[in-house]
Motif scaffolding. Structure first.
Motif, mmCIF file in Angstrom:
data_model
loop_
_atom_site.group_PDB
_atom_site.id
_atom_site.type_symbol
_atom_site.label_atom_id
_atom_site.label_comp_id
_atom_site.label_asym_id
_atom_site.label_seq_id
_atom_site.Cartn_x
_atom_site.Cartn_y
_atom_site.Cartn_z
ATOM 1 N N VAL A 344 0.741 -1.283 -0.120
ATOM 2 C CA VAL A 344 -0.032 -0.056 0.043
ATOM 3 C C VAL A 344 0.814 1.243 -0.066
ATOM 4 N N VAL A 345 2.029 1.314 0.641
ATOM 5 C CA VAL A 345 2.863 2.404 0.790
ATOM 6 C C VAL A 345 3.570 2.521 -0.497
ATOM 7 N N ILE A 346 3.893 1.543 -1.323
ATOM 8 C CA ILE A 346 4.625 1.727 -2.717
ATOM 9 C C ILE A 346 3.682 2.152 -3.571
ATOM 10 N N ARG A 347 2.293 1.528 -3.326
ATOM 11 C CA ARG A 347 1.475 2.347 -4.495
ATOM 12 C C ARG A 347 1.064 3.623 -4.090
ATOM 13 N N GLY A 348 0.923 3.919 -2.804
ATOM 14 C CA GLY A 348 0.796 5.364 -2.492
ATOM 15 C C GLY A 348 1.643 6.208 -3.077
ATOM 16 N N LEU A 349 3.068 5.823 -2.941
ATOM 17 C CA LEU A 349 4.330 6.546 -3.423
ATOM 18 C C LEU A 349 4.323 6.725 -5.008
ATOM 19 N N ASN A 350 3.812 5.896 -5.688
ATOM 20 C CA ASN A 350 3.604 5.767 -7.201
ATOM 21 C C ASN A 350 2.558 6.620 -7.654
ATOM 22 N N THR A 351 1.431 6.843 -6.996
ATOM 23 C CA THR A 351 0.478 7.476 -7.444
ATOM 24 C C THR A 351 0.158 8.936 -6.607
ATOM 25 N N ASP A 352 1.419 9.053 -5.952
ATOM 26 C CA ASP A 352 1.439 10.449 -5.113
ATOM 27 C C ASP A 352 0.329 10.629 -4.107
ATOM 28 N N GLU A 353 -0.496 9.474 -3.629
ATOM 29 C CA GLU A 353 -1.602 9.630 -2.708
ATOM 30 C C GLU A 353 -1.050 10.000 -1.513
ATOM 31 N N ILE A 354 0.222 9.672 -1.041
ATOM 32 C CA ILE A 354 0.620 9.795 0.538
ATOM 33 C C ILE A 354 1.500 10.941 0.475
ATOM 34 N N THR A 355 2.211 11.819 -0.488
ATOM 35 C CA THR A 355 2.831 12.906 -0.793
ATOM 36 C C THR A 355 2.836 13.598 0.257
ATOM 37 N N ASP A 356 1.460 14.122 0.654
ATOM 38 C CA ASP A 356 1.099 15.300 1.602
ATOM 39 C C ASP A 356 1.247 14.805 3.065
ATOM 40 N N MET A 357 0.990 13.609 3.135
ATOM 41 C CA MET A 357 0.821 12.982 4.606
ATOM 42 C C MET A 357 2.449 12.740 5.237
ATOM 43 N N GLY A 358 3.244 12.567 4.567
ATOM 44 C CA GLY A 358 4.838 12.527 5.033
ATOM 45 C C GLY A 358 5.004 11.069 5.456
ATOM 46 N N ALA A 359 6.166 10.676 5.458
ATOM 47 C CA ALA A 359 6.547 9.322 6.240
ATOM 48 C C ALA A 359 5.973 9.215 7.466
ATOM 49 N N GLY A 360 6.346 10.150 8.453
ATOM 50 C CA GLY A 360 6.251 10.006 9.841
ATOM 51 C C GLY A 360 4.604 9.400 9.962
ATOM 52 N N LYS A 361 3.611 10.214 9.241
ATOM 53 C CA LYS A 361 2.044 9.680 9.470
ATOM 54 C C LYS A 361 1.994 8.544 8.954
ATOM 55 N N VAL A 362 2.377 8.290 7.936
ATOM 56 C CA VAL A 362 2.070 6.926 7.183
ATOM 57 C C VAL A 362 2.697 5.589 8.052
ATOM 58 N N VAL A 363 4.054 5.954 8.608
ATOM 59 C CA VAL A 363 4.613 4.752 9.583
ATOM 60 C C VAL A 363 3.701 4.738 10.685
#
Length: 458
Positions: A344-363
Motif C-alpha cells: 500500500v505504501v509503494i502504491r501510494g508513492l507511485n500515485t502520489d496519494e501519500i505525498t502530503d501525509m509525509g513518512a512519519g504519519k504513514v508509518v
C-alpha cells in the motif's frame, strides 16, 4: 466489460486457429481474406500466437498500409524476428512509414549495428525525426514524444485553420489538439478540435485558444508525463524545450503503454524478480533463472541466519519443544503483514496519494494498524495454541504476545523501508520485499524466543 473481454479472447483464438489451419494447408488466399475484416491490433495478436515459421508468411499477406499499422502493435521480439527474415527493401518500406515514436521503440530493442544501417537508409525527413528522438535520454518525454503534430499561428481564422488541418491531417499523429506558436516556435496556446468546430468561421484562433497550457519538458521523466495526462484528463500533452519551444507531443496511447510497463515492473519487483523491457514469458529459461536467483540467494542467506538463531536457543527448545511448532506461523504471518504494508505504501508513492501525509504519519498509521491486526490475530492464535497443546496456557500466551509484537515490527518495516530506499534513490518495490522478509524472519524469531523465555521463566 468482462463479457466483452471473453468475446474478444474467443474471437482472437478463432482467428488464430483458422489462420494457422489455412497456412498449414497453403491456402494463402483464404488466409488473406480471413484477415481483411480484422482490426490491426487483433491481427498482431494472432500473428504473435502463430509458430515462428508462419509469422513471416502471415505478415506478408497484409497490404503495405496495413502491414505498417500491424507492425507497430507487435511485440518487440516478433518485430525483431520479422526484420531478420525480411529482405532489406521490405524492412525499409515498413520502418520508414512507422510513426517516429514507435520507430524509436523498435530501435531501442535492436542491436546498434542494425539501427545504424536502418537509420542511414531512411528518407531524410524520417531520419532527422528519428535521430532527434534518439538524442534524448531513455524514459523521458523527449524519447517517447512524436514530432508529428499541427502547429498554427494565432492570426489564422477558424476557416483557414480547418483548411490547413485537412492538408496536414495525414502527416500528423493527432488532430484533436492544435497547438498555437509564435514566429520562434514558442508555445503560446492550444485549441481543441471541438472548440474549432463550434466557433464562427471568421473567428481568429487568438480569440478562442487557451493560453494557460499544460506542458512538459523534454527531460521530464515518462512516469511524470503519464501522471500529468492522468491528472488533467487530457488526450495529449505538448513537449517543450528549455526555451519553451514546441518540439513534440506525447499522446495518451503512449501513456497507457508506459503505465502498463511501469506497473508490470513494480509487480515483478514486489515478487523479487528483476525485470527488463522484454516479455518475461518469451525470455529463455537461463535468463529467467538469472533474474530470479539474486533475491532467492539473499533469502537463502537470511534463512541461514534464522537457522543459526534457532540453533543458539537449543537449551530453551529442549525444555519447551512445542515452541518450534509455531515458528512458521509467526514468521509467515509477519511476512504477510509486512508485505501488505509495503504494497500500500509503494502504491501510494507511485500515485502520489501519500505525498502530503509525509513518512512519519504513514508509518505511525501502519504501526497502529499492525497493533490492531496483531491483537486480533494474536487472540485467535492464543486460543488455537491453547487448545492444540492440551491447555498449556504459558506457551499459548507466548505465541499470542509474540504475534502482536511481530505484526507491529512487520508493519513498521513494511511502511518505513520504501521511504528509506526512495531517499537513497533506490527502487522501493525491488528493495522492500527481501529486506522485509529478512527483518521479520530474523527479528521475529528473536522476539518470539525472548518473550517465551520471559513468560516460561526458563
Amino acid at each position: 466489460m468482462t463479457g466483452n473481454g471473453v468475446k474478444h479472447n474467443e474471437l482472437r483464438q478463432l482467428v488464430r486457429s483458422q489462420l494457422e489451419l489455412l497456412l498449414e494447408r497453403g491456402n494463402l488466399e483464404g488466409a488473406k481474406d480471413l484477415l481483411i475484416p480484422v482490426q490491426p491490433v487483433d491481427i498482431a495478436e494472432a500473428i504473435e500466437d502463430l509458430p515462428e515459421s508462419m509469422q513471416v508468411i502471415a505478415f506478408r499477406l497484409l497490404s503495405k498500409a496495413e502491414a505498417i499499422e500491424v507492425y507497430e502493435y507487435l511485440d518487440s521480439t516478433v518485430q525483431q524476428s520479422l526484420i531478420e527474415e525480411f529482405k532489406r527493401q521490405e524492412v525499409l518500406d515498413v520502418v520508414d512509414k512507422m510513426s517516429p515514436d514507435d520507430r524509436v521503440k523498435l530501435f531501442d530493442e535492436l542491436p546498434a549495428k542494425v539501427v545504424r544501417q536502418l537509420l542511414a537508409q531512411l528518407s531524410p525527413g524520417e531520419r532527422q525525426a528519428t535521430a532527434l528522438l534518439l538524442g534524448y535520454e531513455e524514459d523521458t518525454a523527449g524519447r517517447i514524444m512524436t514530432p508529428e503534430y499541427i502547429s498554427l499561428k494565432e492570426s489564422l481564422t477558424v476557416d483557414e485553420t480547418l483548411i490547413r488541418i485537412r492538408s496536414l491531417a495525414n502527416a500528423s499523429e493527432i488532430i484533436y489538439y492544435l497547438y498555437v506558436t509564435d514566429a520562434s516556435r514558442h508555445l503560446t496556446g492550444i485549441v481543441s478540435l471541438r472548440e474549432l468546430v463550434l466557433s464562427a468561421p471568421e473567428t481568429a484562433l487568438g480569440e478562442i485558444m487557451t493560453r494557460d497550457v499544460v506542458s512538459v519538458h523534454t527531460d521530464t521523466d515518462q512516469e511524470e508525463v503519464a501522471k500529468t495526462i492522468q491528472r488533467y484528463d487530457i488526450l495529449a500533452v505538448p513537449v517543450v524545450d528549455r526555451e519553451n519551444r514546441l518540439v513534440g507531443v506525447v499522446t495518451v496511447d503512449d501513456v497507457i503503454d508506459i503505465l502498463e510497463r511501469e506497473a508490470t515492473e513494480d509487480i515483478y519487483a514486489l515478487g523479487g524478480v528483476q525485470s527488463d523491457k522484454d516479455n518475461y514469458f518469451q525470455t529463455n529459461l537461463v535468463t529467467v533463472a538469472r533474474r530470479r536467483v539474486v533475491w532467492l540467494f539473499v533469502l537463502l542467506l537470511t534463512n541461514s541466519v534464522t537457522s543459526t538463531i534457532i540453533n543458539s536457543y537449543q537449551g530453551l527448545l529442549e525444555k519447551a519443544v512445542t515452541l518450534v511448532a509455531f515458528i512458521p506461523l509467526l514468521t509467515g504471518t509477519g511476512g504477510n503483514v509486512g508485505a501488505q504494508s509495503s504494497t500500500v505504501v509503494i502504491r501510494g508513492l507511485n500515485t502520489d496519494e501519500i505525498t502530503d501525509m509525509g513518512a512519519g504519519k504513514v508509518v505511525f498509521r501502519e504501526a497502529l494498524a499492525g497493533i490492531l491486526l496483531g491483537i486480533i490475530l494474536g487472540t485467535m492464535a492464543t486460543i488455537w495454541a491453547f487448545l492444540l497443546l492440551g491447555k498449556s496456557f504459558s506457551v499459548a500466551f507466548s505465541v499470542g504476545i509474540s504475534l502482536v509484537a511481530i505484526s507491529l515490527l512487520a508493519s513498521v518495516a513494511g511502511s518505513a523501508l520504501p521511504f528509506l530506499f526512495r531517499s537513497f534513490g533506490l527502487d522501493p518495490a525491488l528493495m522492500s520485499a527481501p529486506f522485509i522478509t529478512t527483518a521479520v524472519d530474523v527479528l521475529g524469531v528473536l522476539i518470539y524466543f525472548n518473550i517465551a523465555k520471559l513468560i516460561l521463566g526458563l
